[in-house]
Write a protein that holds these residues in place. Structure first.
Motif, PDB file in Angstrom:
ATOM      1  N   TYR A  85       0.801  -1.315  -0.050  1.00 22.23           N
ATOM      2  CA  TYR A  85      -0.024  -0.188  -0.026  1.00 22.23           C
ATOM      3  C   TYR A  85       0.874   1.283   0.063  1.00 22.23           C
ATOM      4  O   TYR A  85       0.519   2.257  -0.898  1.00 22.23           O
ATOM      5  CB  TYR A  85      -0.920  -0.116   1.481  1.00 22.23           C
ATOM      6  CG  TYR A  85      -1.760   1.153   1.251  1.00 22.23           C
ATOM      7  CD1 TYR A  85      -3.045   0.906   0.439  1.00 22.23           C
ATOM      8  CD2 TYR A  85      -1.855   2.258   1.793  1.00 22.23           C
ATOM      9  CE1 TYR A  85      -4.007   1.824   0.403  1.00 22.23           C
ATOM     10  CE2 TYR A  85      -2.708   3.336   1.858  1.00 22.23           C
ATOM     11  CZ  TYR A  85      -4.065   3.064   1.152  1.00 22.23           C
ATOM     12  OH  TYR A  85      -4.790   4.119   1.051  1.00 22.23           O
ATOM     13  N   GLU A  86       2.058   1.126   0.999  1.00 26.51           N
ATOM     14  CA  GLU A  86       2.801   2.387   0.886  1.00 26.51           C
ATOM     15  C   GLU A  86       3.510   2.476  -0.302  1.00 26.51           C
ATOM     16  O   GLU A  86       3.752   3.669  -1.053  1.00 26.51           O
ATOM     17  CB  GLU A  86       3.861   2.119   2.061  1.00 26.51           C
ATOM     18  CG  GLU A  86       4.680   3.170   2.587  1.00 26.51           C
ATOM     19  CD  GLU A  86       5.402   2.963   3.459  1.00 26.51           C
ATOM     20  OE1 GLU A  86       4.975   2.659   4.681  1.00 26.51           O
ATOM     21  OE2 GLU A  86       6.765   3.188   3.315  1.00 26.51           O
ATOM     22  N   ALA A  87       3.825   1.325  -1.079  1.00 30.51           N
ATOM     23  CA  ALA A  87       4.583   1.710  -2.495  1.00 30.51           C
ATOM     24  C   ALA A  87       3.592   2.128  -3.514  1.00 30.51           C
ATOM     25  O   ALA A  87       3.818   3.002  -4.342  1.00 30.51           O
ATOM     26  CB  ALA A  87       5.185   0.241  -2.845  1.00 30.51           C
ATOM     27  N   TRP A  88       2.330   1.921  -3.244  1.00 31.01           N
ATOM     28  CA  TRP A  88       1.335   2.241  -4.299  1.00 31.01           C
ATOM     29  C   TRP A  88       1.242   3.962  -3.958  1.00 31.01           C
ATOM     30  O   TRP A  88       1.111   4.740  -5.086  1.00 31.01           O
ATOM     31  CB  TRP A  88       0.118   1.537  -4.283  1.00 31.01           C
ATOM     32  CG  TRP A  88      -1.032   2.099  -4.908  1.00 31.01           C
ATOM     33  CD1 TRP A  88      -1.221   1.914  -6.378  1.00 31.01           C
ATOM     34  CD2 TRP A  88      -2.281   2.881  -4.486  1.00 31.01           C
ATOM     35  NE1 TRP A  88      -2.531   2.516  -6.797  1.00 31.01           N
ATOM     36  CE2 TRP A  88      -3.137   2.980  -5.580  1.00 31.01           C
ATOM     37  CE3 TRP A  88      -2.538   3.139  -3.131  1.00 31.01           C
ATOM     38  CZ2 TRP A  88      -4.149   3.991  -5.447  1.00 31.01           C
ATOM     39  CZ3 TRP A  88      -3.846   3.876  -3.051  1.00 31.01           C
ATOM     40  CH2 TRP A  88      -4.521   4.138  -4.043  1.00 31.01           C
ATOM     41  N   LYS A  89       1.315   4.110  -2.844  1.00 29.98           N
ATOM     42  CA  LYS A  89       0.640   5.537  -2.496  1.00 29.98           C
ATOM     43  C   LYS A  89       1.868   6.381  -2.574  1.00 29.98           C
ATOM     44  O   LYS A  89       1.661   7.559  -3.004  1.00 29.98           O
ATOM     45  CB  LYS A  89       0.240   5.599  -0.763  1.00 29.98           C
ATOM     46  CG  LYS A  89      -0.340   6.603  -0.481  1.00 29.98           C
ATOM     47  CD  LYS A  89      -1.928   6.554  -0.665  1.00 29.98           C
ATOM     48  CE  LYS A  89      -2.477   7.742   0.010  1.00 29.98           C
ATOM     49  NZ  LYS A  89      -3.974   7.722  -0.692  1.00 29.98           N
ATOM     50  N   GLY A  90       3.134   6.032  -2.217  1.00 29.73           N
ATOM     51  CA  GLY A  90       4.356   6.942  -2.517  1.00 29.73           C
ATOM     52  C   GLY A  90       4.998   6.661  -3.938  1.00 29.73           C
ATOM     53  O   GLY A  90       5.684   7.716  -4.111  1.00 29.73           O
TER      54      GLY A  90
END
Lengths: 287, 573
Positions: B341-346
């Motif tokens: 999720y963090e990879a997708w968001k960032g």
């Protein structure tokens, strides 16, 4: 998720503990209300120039029977008669309220008349053994938990026997390997006594480390007379002796956890029998 | 010895699934396309395909409306549609109250009273005449089946105005709210529940009269292990029938429209780590901790979300020179969401903050990142907490978790947990168990202790009940109600497979005696006839496990082992 699941279960645990307290509070509320009703009924009987002691006497007998039902419930475990935990709570509440009711019934701590005194003696024995049992059940399990290992009471003799056999085998081997009978003599003079049956009962009961000190003292005194081979055997013997000392502690604590019931239950049975006879006599002579 | 009762030693197939199954039935079944392609040479002479079909399968005819399997039930059989019309109810399924669930027979008040008053003087007494009748009784066709045509509130299923009394031959269509699909002849269903030892995920009913071949899971296992087509078929069946259900049940994917779900299902990968026979290594007692195959390593870059659908996984993070367990995962849990999720968001790759390894075996579904980015992440809110957050708690609090995971107690759903600081060692629990089980307790008040908690040697009714693997007669099974693992004494042959498999040594073989106290012996070897016994959670008692109810001090509890870990957290405070 696992972490969230843990927090939900924690809440359930808190609810469960809360439920137990609520159950206990309910039992106390019912018990006190019942006791007040009996006291009121006895007071009104006295005011009407009737025997108030009859009211409290019947109430006491009913309480005794209710307390005795706990033992019967244990034998009818398959029946859906609530949990033993709830029965235990009720047992404690009823048992505690029995004392003020008894005082009201007997008119004091110690009644007049031989038969009544016998009844009182039984009552106090049951009550005090019950209190002792309650206290022991609160204290001793914690002590048992802090001992090494968990052992079933009935298996202690066989475990002691096994340890004794191992020690004797070590002693024999030590004597053969070293060609000297120092270990054997020491075993016969000291350790044989220790391994024959559970020892230091009272010391273990009161939490003293006398048993362990006795072992270390004897082993330390002997060590200077032994060679390397014998010392290795002695180290193993010491370790087995310390294990035996733990078994002795289990034996002492678990024995007491069982023994108080041998006072509580027979005296309770005797009390109920005497109370019934008392009831019969009172009814016959009150006419 | 001379006064002993003699009895032939029981063997596999002593009690065929259906004694009425004729040779012509078997011939007809083996002539079907599902069986003709199987290479008979790959079956051992002791268990040939013909023997399996003859003894471990039965043909059952269902009338229109009768329920064949129900969602939520445990079952040890798979079903092959032979002919007729069969329908499966797709998620969310039928309401529980219209399923007409059968209840297990509970002991009545008079039974319980007479048991309490007339205690058996000798333990483990049996009426051996019942074993002789077992074949006939276990295959009785007199069983009552629930039917959709007899539900208490038919309007809830079929709508108002449908006259069920006029129904003949075919069940009217269900309301549009209930989605169903046809299972044509040749369809196999119930195989995942039978082989995976999990609850059935859908209800299947006869739309019109139909015949199905019911296969014991042992039959399915033997055929699957020896025929590639059947193995592929079962895997494909999983993808077609179960995968969408699994995905839909997951909170992250709930609410996806059918087209998106189809996309997710098509691109999801199946992965299995570790060994299904994990308990063999665990029981070997080598002293070394069993190997835990790595699934994902801390510091690696994730390429997909892992959804656990079976087995257990350990989530850990490096600490000093070792690895610290943060939690464990089981069916329904997921791994890698935080990082993905963090990879997708960032917009930048984010490595795993924790590692995942298989405890025994671990079945996972891997949903690729691209699918998540396209269909899932735009719809969800950020995870409220991260798995790695658990590393902030004091290390001392981990002792229980590490212990429970190492000992594999995480498998237990009804472990007997004793608070040793409350337990007065009165053995009322043992006596209660003995009193309700014919004079012999089904557990030992001993076991592994951690601090004040003791996990006693009592069946834990595991999430992954490995004791059920290999039972030749299916005597050990999940009860239909509650899912407790129980043993059918009538069909148990005392082979000891379950007792040997149980990683926790909670199953015991006991010699049985006749009602008059005589030992029951095998006439050939003169050895005693044994039966496997274990805790059955007092499933025949209306009030539940008697051990727990007999504890006057609240020391003994039957718990899902997860609560042990929760209590450890409580202790740590």
């Amino acid at each position: 998720m696992a972490i969230l699941r843990a927090s939900v279960l924690r809440n359930r645990l808190v609810l469960r503990i809360g439920r137990e307290w609520a159950q206990l509070a309910l039992f106390w509320a019912i018990g006190i209300a019942g006791w007040l009703l009996v006291a009121l009924a006895a007071w009104r009987a006295e005011r009407s120039l009737r025997e108030g002691a009859l009211v409290t006497g019947y109430a006491l007998l009913a309480m005794m029977l209710a307390l005795a039902m706990f033992n019967l419930k244990k034998r009818l475990v398959a029946l859906p008669l609530s949990t033993a935990r709830a029965w235990m709570m009720a047992h404690l509440v009823i048992g505690t309220l029995g004392f003020p009711l008894y005082l009201q019934h007997a008119g004091g701590l110690w009644p007049g008349g031989h038969y009544e005194r016998a009844l009182a003696l039984c009552f106090y024995t049951v009550m005090l053994s019950g209190i002792a049992g309650y206290v022991l059940q609160r204290l001793l399990p914690r002590r048992l938990t802090h001992l090494e290992g968990e052992v079933i009471y009935e298996r202690i003799p066989s475990e002691v026997f096994t340890l004794r056999e191992r020690v004797e085998a070590l002693v024999l081997k030590g004597v053969q390997d070293a060609g000297a009978d120092t270990l054997g003599r020491y075993y016969l003079e000291s350790l044989h006594w220790f391994f024959r049956r559970p020892r230091f009962f009272l010391s273990h009961l009161f939490g003293s480390a006398r048993g362990a000190r006795w072992i270390r003292g004897h082993v330390g005194a002997l060590r200077r007379y032994l060679n390397e081979t014998e010392r290795a055997a002695l180290d193993q013997i010491e370790s087995l002796a310390l294990r035996k000392n733990q078994l002795d502690a289990h034996y002492a604590l678990q024995s007491v956890l069982k023994l108080w019931l041998f006072v509580h239950i027979p005296s309770a049975v005797l009390l109920i029998v005497l109370a019934f006879w008392h009831l019969l006599v009172v009814n016959i002579y009150s006419r | 010895m001379s006064d002993a009762q003699l009895m032939q030693r029981p063997r596999r197939w002593d009690a065929p699934f259906d004694p009425q199954m004729s040779e012509s039935d078997v011939d007809a079944l083996l002539a079907r396309p599902e069986f003709t392609a199987i290479n008979l040479a790959r079956f051992p002479s002791a268990a040939p395909l013909r023997g399996i079909v003859r003894n471990d399968c039965r043909i059952t005819t269902y009338a229109a409306g009768e329920i064949i399997v129900r969602e939520g039930d445990y079952g040890n059989s798979a079903f092959l549609v032979l002919d007729g019309a069969v329908r499966v109810v797709l998620p969310p399924g039928l309401p529980q109250n219209v399923l007409g669930r059968a209840t297990e027979k509970k002991r009545g008040l008079m039974d319980m009273l007479s048991d309490a008053l007339a205690r058996q003087p000798i333990a483990e007494m049996r009426d051996t005449a019942l074993y002789r009748d077992a074949v006939a009784r276990t295959n009785s066709r007199g069983e009552q089946r629930a039917s959709l045509l007899n539900v208490p509130n038919p309007a809830a299923l079929f709508g108002a105005g449908v006259d069920l009394s006029a129904v003949s031959g075919r069940v009217p269509p269900l309301l549009p709210a209930f989605k169903t699909a046809v299972l044509p002849p040749g369809s196999l269903f119930g195989e995942i529940a039978a082989l995976g030892r999990v609850q059935r995920t859908a209800t299947v009913y006869a739309e019109a009269e139909c015949r199905v071949l019911e296969m014991r899971w042992q039959a399915l296992r033997d055929i699957k292990n020896r025929d590639d087509l059947w193995r592929q078929r079962i895997e494909q069946g999983y993808r077609d029938n179960q995968l969408r259900t699994h995905l839909l049940e997951h909170p992250l994917l709930a609410g996806l429209d059918p087209k998106a779900l189809q996309t997710v299902a098509a691109r999801t990968l199946f992965e299995t780590y570790g060994s299904f026979e994990w308990y063999v290594e665990y029981k070997s007692g080598s002293g070394e901790p069993p190997a835990e195959p790595a699934v994902a390593a801390e510091g690696d870059y994730p390429d997909g979300l892992l959804l656990v659908i079976g087995g257990f996984g350990r989530v850990s993070t490096g600490l000093g020179h070792g690895a610290r367990t943060l939690t464990y995962l089981r069916n329904g849990d997921h791994f890698g969401l935080d990082e993905l999720y963090e990879a997708w968001k960032g917009g930048e790759d984010c490595p795993y903050e924790t590692s995942l390894s298989a405890l025994g075996y671990l079945h996972v579904l891997r949903i690729p990142f691209s699918v998540l980015a396209e269909l899932v992440f735009p719809r969800i809110t950020p995870p409220p907490s991260r798995l790695s957050d658990a590393a902030a708690r004091p290390i001392a609090q981990d002792a229980f978790l590490e212990w429970a995971v190492d000992k594999r107690y995480i498998n237990g759903t009804q472990a007997m947990l004793i608070d040793l600081e409350r337990c007065v060692r009165c053995d009322d629990c043992v006596r209660a168990c003995s009193d309700t089980h014919g004079g012999n307790p089904r557990f030992i008040r001993q076991g592994e202790a951690m601090g004040k908690w003791l996990v006693a040697n009592a069946c834990m009714h595991c999430v992954d009940p490995v004791c059920m693997i290999g039972c030749p007669t299916g005597a050990i099974h999940r009860s239909r109600e509650g899912g407790a693992v129980v043993i059918n004494d009538l069909t148990c042959i005392g082979c000891g497979t379950c007792a040997n498999a149980c990683p926790y040594d909670n199953i015991r073989l006991v010699p049985i005696r006749e009602r008059d106290g005589r030992q029951v012996l095998d006439p050939a070897s003169r050895e005693p006839i044994l039966k496997a016994t274990k805790c059955d959670l007092c499933s025949t008692l209306p009030a539940g496990p008697s051990c727990e109810r007999a504890c006057a001090h609240g020391a003994l509890r039957r718990v899902d082992i997860q609560s042990l870990i929760t209590q450890a957290e409580e202790l740590g405070r």
